[in-house]
Enzyme design. Sequence first.
Site, PDB file in Angstrom:
ATOM      1  N   ILE A 505       0.672  -1.208   0.051  1.00 16.85           N
ATOM      2  CA  ILE A 505      -0.009   0.007  -0.203  1.00 16.85           C
ATOM      3  C   ILE A 505       0.703   1.205  -0.055  1.00 16.85           C
ATOM      4  CG2 ILE A 505      -1.989  -1.086   1.139  1.00 16.85           C
ATOM      5  CD1 ILE A 505      -0.954  -0.009   3.766  1.00 16.85           C
ATOM      6  N   GLY A 506       2.157   1.009   0.044  1.00 13.58           N
ATOM      7  CA  GLY A 506       2.948   2.273   0.083  1.00 13.58           C
ATOM      8  C   GLY A 506       4.305   2.148   0.528  1.00 13.58           C
ATOM      9  N   GLY A 508       7.867   3.994   3.210  1.00 18.81           N
ATOM     10  CA  GLY A 508       8.079   4.952   4.155  1.00 18.81           C
ATOM     11  C   GLY A 508       9.519   5.277   4.076  1.00 18.81           C
ATOM     12  N   SER A 509      10.059   5.737   5.160  1.00 20.16           N
ATOM     13  CA  SER A 509      11.433   6.251   5.071  1.00 20.16           C
ATOM     14  C   SER A 509      12.301   5.248   5.145  1.00 20.16           C
ATOM     15  CB  SER A 509      11.492   7.169   6.452  1.00 20.16           C
ATOM     16  OG  SER A 509      11.382   6.624   7.793  1.00 20.16           O
ATOM     17  N   PHE A 510      12.056   3.865   5.583  1.00 20.63           N
ATOM     18  CA  PHE A 510      13.223   2.940   5.263  1.00 20.63           C
ATOM     19  C   PHE A 510      12.543   1.616   4.986  1.00 20.63           C
ATOM     20  CE2 PHE A 510      10.759   1.978   9.405  1.00 20.63           C
ATOM     21  CZ  PHE A 510      11.029   0.611   9.304  1.00 20.63           C
ATOM     22  N   GLY A 511      11.283   1.617   4.210  1.00 18.42           N
ATOM     23  CA  GLY A 511      10.697   0.244   3.745  1.00 18.42           C
ATOM     24  C   GLY A 511       9.470   0.469   3.005  1.00 18.42           C
ATOM     25  N   LYS A 527       5.103  -2.138   8.023  1.00 16.47           N
ATOM     26  CA  LYS A 527       6.382  -1.600   7.526  1.00 16.47           C
ATOM     27  C   LYS A 527       7.675  -2.581   7.341  1.00 16.47           C
ATOM     28  CE  LYS A 527       7.110   3.000   7.469  1.00 16.47           C
ATOM     29  NZ  LYS A 527       7.494   4.158   7.939  1.00 16.47           N
ATOM     30  N   ASP A 634      10.158  15.739   7.782  1.00 14.10           N
ATOM     31  CA  ASP A 634       9.533  15.040   6.491  1.00 14.10           C
ATOM     32  C   ASP A 634       8.117  15.448   6.439  1.00 14.10           C
ATOM     33  OD1 ASP A 634      10.078  14.120   4.122  1.00 14.10           O
ATOM     34  OD2 ASP A 634       9.885  12.123   4.520  1.00 14.10           O
TER      35      ASP A 634
END
Length: 809
Positions: A505-506, A508-511, A527, A634
Amino acid sequence: MTSPPPSAGVILILLITSATTTIFALGGGATTLAAVYGGATTTICTLVASQPTQPIQCWTRGKGVRTPLPSATSFSAVSGGADVFCGITSGAAALLCWDADSLTPRRLYYNVLNPINSITIGDSQICVLTNLNDVVCLRGESPNKGPFKEISCGLGFCCSVVEFNDSVVCWGRNVRDRVSTNSEWSYRYMNVDIAYDIEYSFSNISMMNVFVGGGHACGISVSGLVICKGNNDHGQLNVPSNSSYEFSGLALGANHSCAIRRLDNSIVCWGGNGGFSGGLVDGVSFESIVAGVDFTCGLVSSNFSVVCWGVGWPNELYPVGVSLPLAKSLPGACVWRSCECGTYPQSQELCSRNGNICRDCDVIPVSNTPPPWLSIPPPPLTVKDSSRSRGLRRGLVVFAVVGSVGTFAGILTIIYCLWTGVLFGKNKIHNSVRPSTNDVNNNNAPKSSSSPAIFSRSFTLGRQGSRLMRRQRSGTSSKHTERAEEFLFSDLVAATNNFSIENKIGAGSFGVVYRGKLPEGREVAIKREETSAKTKKLQEKENAFESELAFLSRLHHKHLVRLVGYCEEGDERLLVYDYMKNGALYDHLHDQNNVEKSSSVLNSWRMRIKIALDAARGIEYLHNYAVPPIIHRDIKSSNILLDANWTARVSDFGLSLMGPDLDDLEFKPLKAAGTVGYIDPEYYELNVLTAKSDVYGFGVVLLELLTGKKAVFTSVESGRSPINLVDFAVPPIQGGEVAGLLDPRIGPPDSREAETVEQLAYTAMHCVNYQGKERPTMTDIVSILETALSLCDCSHGSISSDPLSILSE
């Protein structure tokens, strides 16, 4: 002319016994009288006296007397310039401007948290001096120095007095020279850097104020003498002989100058090749005067009428001494506050018992020999005075003793702190936060006021932690068990169907983020850390997994995404969150399929403002209530998620940093981090990080909500070159052209929504200011958005219900 030095340390507070004599240069300032010039247009405007409200009335040559707005709208000041005049609404939060010919209204400024102190208008400039002593030019360039205490604009340039050193700063160029062509007035541009020349001429003089004309500027120095600099082709610098503080101010035209004497409020003019002297208004007392290019007008003290004179005044209509056909005009603004130096006579009648007119308090340094018009002997020293002096000395001795005891106690405290190690961070701070996820934002809790008192919220909070900003490390998995639930990797594999692409579904900053369902049926977002070499290298520097786990396990707020748990097995690192059913704000704003008004719940102005308020409350919690405070680093629309009830929550803390005092701290991390289009340019270029960096990113999100465009977008008009949303949207907002920016999927706001949309636009503009110190705090933004949302729900009495709103043009 040299200024006699004032007697050292001698200050006299002088209360003027007549009305406040307010005088302004060519462009004028914030008073109750304004002159509009340019082409064949000659317009004089004032505030109407003896009415429950204080509307604006104008006389225009060839059109007679007109009222720009219904009399229900009240103003505190009016100012005029080239073909335009503006009014400051009562309360000073908004600035409304009109074209003098058509009387088409436009609102150029609205800020309840930073109201307007004064306004000045020139031929190409409209600038305001705000309550924070900043100069904001809504038309024309703004100065880059400050804070300021006085401001004035004229033909092509502006000048201001810097608050802390009384120096003069000028900006602008291309002074316009007025010439006569076939009996009509026209302009030609001269490429002269007159602003620099005048600023340089005043460089060694401390000034109380400054007023700008055509190619010259005049002001009153701190020693009280009138000083003029610049062009003297018409004698406009030939100041009559005067004593210290004989004059209270100045009014400048293109090539003439006028002033009012404090003693009797009479007028003295010079320059203009003699066309303004010769006793034209001898024996007349004035409350205030303003200058056009080649004429001057004044508000007569005896009957509050307006008379005008000068070489450019149409004497065939109203000769000198004949009043304009205007109703009785106010000599000053009607206010509800208490008057420090007393009220003006007839104040109640002039304000129709709706407020008072306050006198000004003049602080004047007096030399050993007072000027002829001021002869007040110093009071003799009496026995009572001597005893009072002895009492003062005894009080100082007591104060010294108490102070010594306090100093000794402070030294003992420091020794104790050194011994216990507190000052060196040896004692750990408890990992707590301001309680409440639901208390802070409870729907039944009182809303914060839109008054300036809300500033206190960000300064009264207890701050804890080391003075150095640091990333909190959470250590091994055994340390996480008290703060978050630990999951088996096999359970998360099963929950996501082995991390299938269908469940993705998307990111993030690390995965990558997957949708999953736990054995008990609860839906979650999982995540998973990426394990590529490039990602590993980044993680060695940032360790986003540890950051998110450290932050979210200790943060609990209804507008932050909640961490459910984590998993650490071998090389696998996973975080488990509450599932946000309605996805990211970014997808709703920029989904290509969202083309119809009915295709998204977010395609209403009220809903977008609510989303903005939700996210602002979450960021405010990070800045003000988390202990230590947190900078997200962010903020962007893809990190604002929407739950099943369309409540917005801030997510992704992989780049976040924490520190004890976000108001004062300037921190320089190893490198700037963030997302292109949202990253604070001051942070990116100078590597200086503050909480205002989050404010910048949030300002870009507000522009996305306003326009429906991405932070960086392309268009056919730009040749498919990337366009920064800030560069695209801010100039039209500054120019009052918000209507052309609005997302067409929603449609024009109705009368209830117009006010809120304008607040959204102006708030976004302030958030993306290049200088962080010029941006509002998140507490300020929350208060503004709360007010905007309430106005959207019910806007009774709102200005936007009148046809003056720029959005209804």
